[in-house]
Design a protein around this motif. Sequence first.
Motif, PDB file in Angstrom:
ATOM      1  N   GLU A  45       0.751  -1.194  -0.129  1.00 13.92           N
ATOM      2  CA  GLU A  45      -0.059   0.166   0.104  1.00 13.92           C
ATOM      3  C   GLU A  45       0.766   1.256  -0.093  1.00 13.92           C
ATOM      4  O   GLU A  45       0.664   2.082  -0.733  1.00 13.92           O
ATOM      5  N   ALA A  46       1.949   1.342   0.902  1.00 14.59           N
ATOM      6  CA  ALA A  46       2.918   2.427   0.943  1.00 14.59           C
ATOM      7  C   ALA A  46       3.494   2.704  -0.326  1.00 14.59           C
ATOM      8  O   ALA A  46       3.693   3.640  -0.935  1.00 14.59           O
ATOM      9  N   SER A  47       4.168   1.527  -1.079  1.00 13.81           N
ATOM     10  CA  SER A  47       4.553   1.585  -2.283  1.00 13.81           C
ATOM     11  C   SER A  47       3.654   2.122  -3.343  1.00 13.81           C
ATOM     12  O   SER A  47       4.245   2.992  -4.443  1.00 13.81           O
ATOM     13  N   ALA A  48       2.481   1.687  -3.398  1.00 11.71           N
ATOM     14  CA  ALA A  48       1.501   2.257  -4.368  1.00 11.71           C
ATOM     15  C   ALA A  48       1.247   3.684  -4.395  1.00 11.71           C
ATOM     16  O   ALA A  48       1.037   4.258  -5.127  1.00 11.71           O
ATOM     17  N   ASN A  49       1.183   4.283  -2.973  1.00 10.89           N
ATOM     18  CA  ASN A  49       1.134   5.571  -2.746  1.00 10.89           C
ATOM     19  C   ASN A  49       2.193   6.456  -3.372  1.00 10.89           C
ATOM     20  O   ASN A  49       2.113   7.447  -3.856  1.00 10.89           O
ATOM     21  N   VAL A  50       3.452   5.850  -3.020  1.00 10.81           N
ATOM     22  CA  VAL A  50       4.809   6.510  -3.583  1.00 10.81           C
ATOM     23  C   VAL A  50       4.593   6.407  -5.277  1.00 10.81           C
ATOM     24  O   VAL A  50       4.619   7.454  -5.823  1.00 10.81           O
ATOM     25  N   ASP A  66      12.064  25.906 -12.991  1.00 10.74           N
ATOM     26  CA  ASP A  66      13.078  26.799 -11.880  1.00 10.74           C
ATOM     27  C   ASP A  66      12.699  26.390 -10.410  1.00 10.74           C
ATOM     28  O   ASP A  66      13.362  26.892  -9.692  1.00 10.74           O
ATOM     29  N   LYS A  67      11.721  25.338 -10.240  1.00 11.01           N
ATOM     30  CA  LYS A  67      11.458  24.995  -9.014  1.00 11.01           C
ATOM     31  C   LYS A  67      12.215  24.237  -8.645  1.00 11.01           C
ATOM     32  O   LYS A  67      12.688  23.062  -9.293  1.00 11.01           O
ATOM     33  N   ARG A  68      12.545  24.103  -7.256  1.00  9.48           N
ATOM     34  CA  ARG A  68      13.605  22.980  -6.671  1.00  9.48           C
ATOM     35  C   ARG A  68      12.769  21.815  -6.147  1.00  9.48           C
ATOM     36  O   ARG A  68      11.722  22.014  -6.133  1.00  9.48           O
ATOM     37  N   TRP A  69      13.577  20.675  -5.965  1.00  8.69           N
ATOM     38  CA  TRP A  69      12.735  19.463  -5.689  1.00  8.69           C
ATOM     39  C   TRP A  69      11.972  19.530  -4.423  1.00  8.69           C
ATOM     40  O   TRP A  69      10.760  18.943  -4.286  1.00  8.69           O
ATOM     41  N   TRP A  70      12.410  20.280  -3.574  1.00 10.31           N
ATOM     42  CA  TRP A  70      11.585  20.436  -2.220  1.00 10.31           C
ATOM     43  C   TRP A  70      10.254  21.326  -2.377  1.00 10.31           C
ATOM     44  O   TRP A  70       9.534  21.252  -1.849  1.00 10.31           O
ATOM     45  N   GLN A  71      10.455  22.245  -3.351  1.00 11.33           N
ATOM     46  CA  GLN A  71       9.219  23.125  -3.777  1.00 11.33           C
ATOM     47  C   GLN A  71       8.043  22.177  -4.208  1.00 11.33           C
ATOM     48  O   GLN A  71       7.032  22.325  -4.103  1.00 11.33           O
ATOM     49  N   ILE A  72       8.659  21.251  -5.379  1.00 14.31           N
ATOM     50  CA  ILE A  72       7.871  20.272  -5.912  1.00 14.31           C
ATOM     51  C   ILE A  72       7.220  19.386  -4.926  1.00 14.31           C
ATOM     52  O   ILE A  72       5.946  19.033  -4.975  1.00 14.31           O
ATOM     53  N   GLY A  73       8.194  18.927  -3.800  1.00 13.59           N
ATOM     54  CA  GLY A  73       7.602  18.103  -2.811  1.00 13.59           C
ATOM     55  C   GLY A  73       6.421  18.743  -1.943  1.00 13.59           C
ATOM     56  O   GLY A  73       5.553  18.206  -1.382  1.00 13.59           O
ATOM     57  N   SER A  74       6.798  20.122  -1.774  1.00 11.10           N
ATOM     58  CA  SER A  74       5.843  20.722  -0.988  1.00 11.10           C
ATOM     59  C   SER A  74       4.358  20.850  -1.808  1.00 11.10           C
ATOM     60  O   SER A  74       3.431  20.966  -1.009  1.00 11.10           O
ATOM     61  N   PHE A  75       4.506  20.955  -3.132  1.00 15.71           N
ATOM     62  CA  PHE A  75       3.160  21.006  -3.946  1.00 15.71           C
ATOM     63  C   PHE A  75       2.504  19.631  -3.671  1.00 15.71           C
ATOM     64  O   PHE A  75       1.287  19.422  -3.569  1.00 15.71           O
ATOM     65  N   GLY A  76       3.390  18.384  -3.740  1.00 17.73           N
ATOM     66  CA  GLY A  76       2.822  17.365  -3.536  1.00 17.73           C
ATOM     67  C   GLY A  76       1.942  17.161  -2.326  1.00 17.73           C
ATOM     68  O   GLY A  76       1.168  16.368  -2.055  1.00 17.73           O
ATOM     69  N   LEU A  77       2.934  17.522  -0.940  1.00 15.09           N
ATOM     70  CA  LEU A  77       2.192  17.572   0.083  1.00 15.09           C
ATOM     71  C   LEU A  77       0.793  18.229   0.040  1.00 15.09           C
ATOM     72  O   LEU A  77      -0.121  17.864   0.679  1.00 15.09           O
ATOM     73  N   ILE A  78       0.565  19.417  -0.432  1.00 17.26           N
ATOM     74  CA  ILE A  78      -0.577  20.197  -0.721  1.00 17.26           C
ATOM     75  C   ILE A  78      -1.522  19.433  -1.193  1.00 17.26           C
ATOM     76  O   ILE A  78      -2.756  19.301  -0.823  1.00 17.26           O
ATOM     77  N   VAL A  79      -1.341  18.994  -2.371  1.00 22.43           N
ATOM     78  CA  VAL A  79      -2.435  18.214  -3.213  1.00 22.43           C
ATOM     79  C   VAL A  79      -2.583  16.972  -2.335  1.00 22.43           C
ATOM     80  O   VAL A  79      -3.767  16.567  -2.171  1.00 22.43           O
ATOM     81  N   SER A  80      -1.768  16.321  -1.537  1.00 16.36           N
ATOM     82  CA  SER A  80      -2.052  15.020  -0.952  1.00 16.36           C
ATOM     83  C   SER A  80      -2.908  15.517   0.504  1.00 16.36           C
ATOM     84  O   SER A  80      -3.762  14.764   0.692  1.00 16.36           O
ATOM     85  N   GLY A  81      -2.582  16.438   0.916  1.00 19.73           N
ATOM     86  CA  GLY A  81      -3.264  17.153   2.140  1.00 19.73           C
ATOM     87  C   GLY A  81      -4.615  17.379   1.771  1.00 19.73           C
ATOM     88  O   GLY A  81      -5.745  17.100   2.403  1.00 19.73           O
ATOM     89  N   CYS A  82      -4.949  18.153   0.679  1.00 19.43           N
ATOM     90  CA  CYS A  82      -6.465  18.207   0.090  1.00 19.43           C
ATOM     91  C   CYS A  82      -7.010  16.930  -0.238  1.00 19.43           C
ATOM     92  O   CYS A  82      -8.144  16.750   0.092  1.00 19.43           O
ATOM     93  N   LEU A 101      -0.100  10.902   3.794  1.00 20.52           N
ATOM     94  CA  LEU A 101       0.489  12.222   3.419  1.00 20.52           C
ATOM     95  C   LEU A 101       2.043  12.001   3.311  1.00 20.52           C
ATOM     96  O   LEU A 101       2.648  12.534   2.204  1.00 20.52           O
ATOM     97  N   VAL A 102       2.664  11.286   4.054  1.00 18.32           N
ATOM     98  CA  VAL A 102       4.151  11.035   4.079  1.00 18.32           C
ATOM     99  C   VAL A 102       4.688  10.464   2.485  1.00 18.32           C
ATOM    100  O   VAL A 102       5.548  10.851   1.767  1.00 18.32           O
ATOM    101  N   THR A 103       3.906   9.129   2.425  1.00 17.53           N
ATOM    102  CA  THR A 103       4.255   8.419   1.007  1.00 17.53           C
ATOM    103  C   THR A 103       3.830   9.202   0.030  1.00 17.53           C
ATOM    104  O   THR A 103       4.658   9.067  -1.118  1.00 17.53           O
ATOM    105  N   ASN A 104       2.898   9.839  -0.275  1.00 14.29           N
ATOM    106  CA  ASN A 104       2.451  10.612  -1.367  1.00 14.29           C
ATOM    107  C   ASN A 104       3.361  11.693  -1.613  1.00 14.29           C
ATOM    108  O   ASN A 104       4.009  11.958  -2.718  1.00 14.29           O
ATOM    109  N   THR A 105       3.882  12.367  -0.741  1.00  9.50           N
ATOM    110  CA  THR A 105       4.862  13.434  -0.711  1.00  9.50           C
ATOM    111  C   THR A 105       6.022  12.829  -1.114  1.00  9.50           C
ATOM    112  O   THR A 105       7.139  13.526  -1.995  1.00  9.50           O
TER     113      THR A 105
END
Length: 140
Positions: A45-50, A66-82, A101-105
């Motif tokens: 399940e965790a692997s599928a979320n990743v 021009d966005k850094r990896w952590w900014q893209i990760g933050s976007f993933g966190l926001i999408v996952s949080g929603c 939330l963690v695996t999606n991010t």
Amino acid sequence: MLIPLALVAFWPSPIDQPVQGDLARILKFLHTHGVPAWFNYKFVEASANVALFIPLGAVSSLAFPDKRWWQIGSFGLIVSGCMELGQLLFLDNRFATLQDLVTNTGGAVIGAILTIFIKRFQARRPSDSWPEVHDGRKNR
């Protein structure tokens, strides 16, 4: 990109419900043939979320170079949080979890980092282009 994620996130029942029995049988077979016990339903399940969020990270990294990896990760966190908030508020048969939330991010971060590495590798590679042609003759 967001439409498939929304379909998975807001499906009224757990998306793996139709295959849970098959998955349990496959895991039991694998465990009896030497696959370690940590390779269980939670791991799958965790692997599928990743895996679900790797394309989001890759596409976002390409769309916003021009966005850094952590900014893209933050976007993933926001999408996952929603998605998780929507499941919590609107779907009785779905469960919002911190692990999701963690695996999606993590998947979004992996997608962004892979894209960055591929772009850097391609930029360093010598051009494999064909010789230019003008008036039907090769340039020398």
